[in-house]
Design a protein around this motif. Sequence first.
Motif, short mmCIF file in Angstrom:
data_model
loop_
_atom_site.label_atom_id
_atom_site.label_comp_id
_atom_site.label_asym_id
_atom_site.label_seq_id
_atom_site.Cartn_x
_atom_site.Cartn_y
_atom_site.Cartn_z
N GLY A 350 36.39 32.01 12.61
CA GLY A 350 35.89 33.06 11.61
C GLY A 350 34.81 33.82 12.26
N ARG A 351 34.55 34.16 13.60
CA ARG A 351 33.62 34.82 14.37
C ARG A 351 34.34 35.93 15.18
NH1 ARG A 351 28.54 32.89 18.32
NH2 ARG A 351 27.51 34.88 18.24
N ALA A 352 33.78 37.15 14.93
CA ALA A 352 34.54 38.42 15.71
C ALA A 352 34.33 38.25 17.36
CB ALA A 352 34.04 39.64 15.03
N VAL A 353 35.23 38.80 17.88
CA VAL A 353 35.43 38.77 19.32
C VAL A 353 35.70 39.86 19.97
CG1 VAL A 353 35.91 37.48 21.55
CG2 VAL A 353 35.39 36.04 19.61
N VAL A 354 35.24 40.65 20.84
CA VAL A 354 35.87 41.83 21.60
C VAL A 354 36.78 41.12 22.73
CG1 VAL A 354 35.20 43.67 22.81
CG2 VAL A 354 33.94 43.39 20.66
N VAL A 355 37.90 41.79 22.75
CA VAL A 355 38.64 41.14 23.99
C VAL A 355 39.26 42.52 24.75
CG1 VAL A 355 40.69 39.91 24.61
CG2 VAL A 355 39.20 39.22 22.86
N SER A 356 39.08 42.61 26.06
CA SER A 356 39.56 43.65 26.76
C SER A 356 40.59 43.09 27.82
CB SER A 356 38.28 44.39 27.64
OG SER A 356 38.90 45.48 28.47
N VAL A 357 41.76 43.63 27.71
CA VAL A 357 42.97 43.24 28.60
C VAL A 357 43.25 44.36 29.40
CG1 VAL A 357 45.16 42.56 28.59
CG2 VAL A 357 43.66 41.64 26.73
N ALA A 358 43.52 43.98 30.68
CA ALA A 358 44.13 45.25 31.69
C ALA A 358 45.25 44.49 32.50
CB ALA A 358 43.12 45.56 32.52
N VAL A 359 46.38 45.23 32.22
CA VAL A 359 47.73 44.70 33.12
C VAL A 359 47.85 45.77 34.21
CG1 VAL A 359 50.03 44.02 33.00
CG2 VAL A 359 48.59 43.64 30.93
N LEU A 360 47.93 45.44 35.70
CA LEU A 360 48.10 46.16 36.59
C LEU A 360 49.54 45.79 37.39
CD1 LEU A 360 44.79 45.75 36.71
CD2 LEU A 360 44.91 47.50 38.38
N THR A 361 50.13 46.68 37.66
CA THR A 361 51.48 46.35 38.28
C THR A 361 51.41 46.96 39.84
OG1 THR A 361 52.54 46.61 36.28
CG2 THR A 361 53.76 46.80 38.39
N PHE A 362 51.64 46.10 40.94
CA PHE A 362 51.78 46.60 42.35
C PHE A 362 53.05 46.77 42.74
CE2 PHE A 362 47.83 44.78 40.88
CZ PHE A 362 46.78 45.73 41.73
N GLY A 363 53.31 47.28 43.92
CA GLY A 363 54.64 47.40 44.78
C GLY A 363 55.18 46.11 45.29
N SER A 364 54.41 44.87 45.31
CA SER A 364 54.95 43.66 45.74
C SER A 364 54.35 42.65 45.08
CB SER A 364 54.81 43.60 47.12
OG SER A 364 53.74 43.53 47.65
N ASP A 365 54.80 41.46 44.94
CA ASP A 365 54.44 40.16 44.53
C ASP A 365 53.10 40.04 45.45
OD1 ASP A 365 56.51 40.26 43.34
OD2 ASP A 365 57.43 38.13 43.54
N GLU A 366 53.36 40.16 46.75
CA GLU A 366 52.05 39.66 47.30
C GLU A 366 50.88 40.51 47.25
OE1 GLU A 366 55.72 38.28 49.21
OE2 GLU A 366 54.84 40.31 48.64
N GLN A 367 51.03 41.81 47.11
CA GLN A 367 50.02 42.88 46.64
C GLN A 367 49.22 42.02 45.29
OE1 GLN A 367 52.01 46.48 47.03
NE2 GLN A 367 50.20 47.24 47.85
N ALA A 368 49.91 41.94 44.34
CA ALA A 368 49.44 41.32 43.05
C ALA A 368 48.74 39.85 43.23
CB ALA A 368 50.78 41.19 42.24
#
Length: 445
Positions: A350-368
């Motif tokens: 019942g309480r409001a919450v602000v949520v910020s989401v960021a999805v970053l994609t990289f060139g390889s699994d290792e970089q991620a």
Amino acid sequence: MRLVRLEPQPARVADDVRAALAALGRGDDIAGGVALAGARPLPARPPVEAIVVLPRAVLVVIGVDLPDPAIRLEAPLTGQWKADGWPLVADRDVVNPATHALALAGAVTERLRPDVPEHLPIATIIAVGPFAEEIEQPAADLAGHVRVLFPTRNSLLAAITSLTPAPWPCTPDEAGALIGTLAPHATLTADDLAAEGFTAAEEPVTVKLPPAGPRPRRRPAEPAAMPPVVPLPEAAPPVSRISAAAPVRTIPAPRPLPWRPAAAIAAALVLVVAVILLATTGGGGEPVTAPATTTVKAGRQSVAGVEFAEQAGGTDRTCAAHAYGDLQARLQAGGCAGMERGSFEATVDGRAVVVSVAVLTFGSDEQATAFKQLADTPGSGGITDLATETHRWPRTPDLAGAAYRSAVSGKAVRLVLAAYPGGHSTPDDPALLRAAGAALGVPIS
């Protein structure tokens, strides 16, 4: 940390290096590892101040003696150094006092690489003396694996913390083999190494998830959407962006909800409007003019029992411009393939919450994976909230004490912050942690 003294070191600052290493104390309560003071990895070159074998990294410490103490030292790796505003002049072919030290560090790193476990990074510490109270390095330099510091216990700890560690520690056998090549006469048992944080943990297995199909975009001109990050079982525990938080109960991974394309909903609404207009005109034969555009407000969606209403969503090819701190420096140095951001208003108990989401994609699994490890480090910066950046919130939320969660799936990393819009937030707040955990699976439209 166990200190093993070998050969005398040429730099005057070597005494300060040994004192700083000794101040870390034995055992892994603070840092762990084994420091080889005066190791000589290159027989034809002088010994270095120390080679520090940590459970998750190897440090090559090389001393540089300055002509005088300094209050403020500007120390770019490839530019001229300044002490209290005065340029430090050296030979014609030497850019700064660390030029020879960096060349030696490069040769030592090349020599050590075959003997160091493949997953362990090798970093360089340039220890300057006789004293420097404040040392400034450019952000681009801090994104790499070289730190310039005056050696003290705290400065060494800060440098170790700022470097990206290996995903898992090396074993006592691996550490013993490396130490044996550098100090054959050092007598360290497996129990000694285990006490310094070297464990026999196996390499973690990465779960490969099938990529999700592309989602329709609001604006056709935007680049193709990146696949949403499905939360993984090994999602990072909540960590304060300022200091480490107390351990909390892990939120179960939410199950993504099915996605209905917004274009299909919009088409259905247009059809309904047309039918209503025809009915109200009585079929008199006059043409019915449909509206030029139809705006559909995004509905609320529920993930793991938490309701989300999207306030802003979009993609961008430039990532560094929307980051700050060490994350921005890392993105400026290495870049990324693209970024997707979303801002949500959630409701928890019942309480409001602000949520910020960021999805970053990289060139390889290792970089991620490396980027996620840096993002999980307290004080490493973050990604700017989209709704805050575009002034979509009625009142700008304060995300300073937000709860934090992260997950990696292949080449994509998802970072989540959750905070109360008008009240004090803490990183270990159960409601905020629940919202952040659920947001690991919320779609961004």
